[in-house]
Design a protein around this motif. Structure first.
Motif, PDB file in Angstrom:
ATOM      1  N   GLY A  43     -19.248 -32.980  -1.880  1.00 52.13           N
ATOM      2  CA  GLY A  43     -20.052 -31.777  -2.024  1.00 52.13           C
ATOM      3  C   GLY A  43     -19.392 -30.552  -1.416  1.00 52.13           C
ATOM      4  O   GLY A  43     -19.395 -29.473  -2.008  1.00 52.13           O
ATOM      5  N   VAL A  69     -25.890 -29.718   0.021  1.00 51.83           N
ATOM      6  CA  VAL A  69     -24.580 -29.941  -0.598  1.00 51.83           C
ATOM      7  C   VAL A  69     -24.159 -31.403  -0.424  1.00 51.83           C
ATOM      8  O   VAL A  69     -23.632 -32.026  -1.351  1.00 51.83           O
ATOM      9  CB  VAL A  69     -23.535 -28.975   0.000  1.00 51.83           C
ATOM     10  N   GLY A  73     -23.475 -34.182  -3.305  1.00 50.42           N
ATOM     11  CA  GLY A  73     -22.226 -34.941  -3.302  1.00 50.42           C
ATOM     12  C   GLY A  73     -22.454 -36.438  -3.244  1.00 50.42           C
ATOM     13  O   GLY A  73     -21.735 -37.214  -3.893  1.00 50.42           O
TER      14      GLY A  73
END
Length: 90
Positions: A43, A69, A73
């Protein structure tokens, strides 16, 4: 980021990604942590690529945006792991 923050971020992101992703994913707490840490790497790298246009290996920070994030990911990592192993999540 120090190792304790990586472990905390990995555990939280991996657990949330496993809860969001459809189907059953095996593995215990260590696999969940590893999934989250790998997700933070994926991410963070993708986010940096989209933001700056450069491919640079970075990780997500231990913050709310960093957690989001890392979760994205980790979901990508679950998907890629399913492709590599040939297992369906359903």
């Amino acid at each position: 980021m120090n190792i304790i923050a990586w472990i905390i971020l990995g555990l939280i992101a991996g657990a949330i990604a496993k809860a969001i992703y459809p189907g059953h994913q095996g593995g215990g707490i260590i696999a969940t942590m590893a999934l989250g840490i790998i997700g933070a790497l994926i991410g963070g790298t993708v986010f940096t690529l989209l933001q700056t246009g450069r491919l640079q290996l970075t990780t997500a920070a231990l913050s709310i945006p960093g957690l989001i994030v890392a979760i994205i990911g980790a979901i990508i990592a679950i998907f890629l792991w399913g492709l590599l192993t040939g297992r369906s999540s359903y």
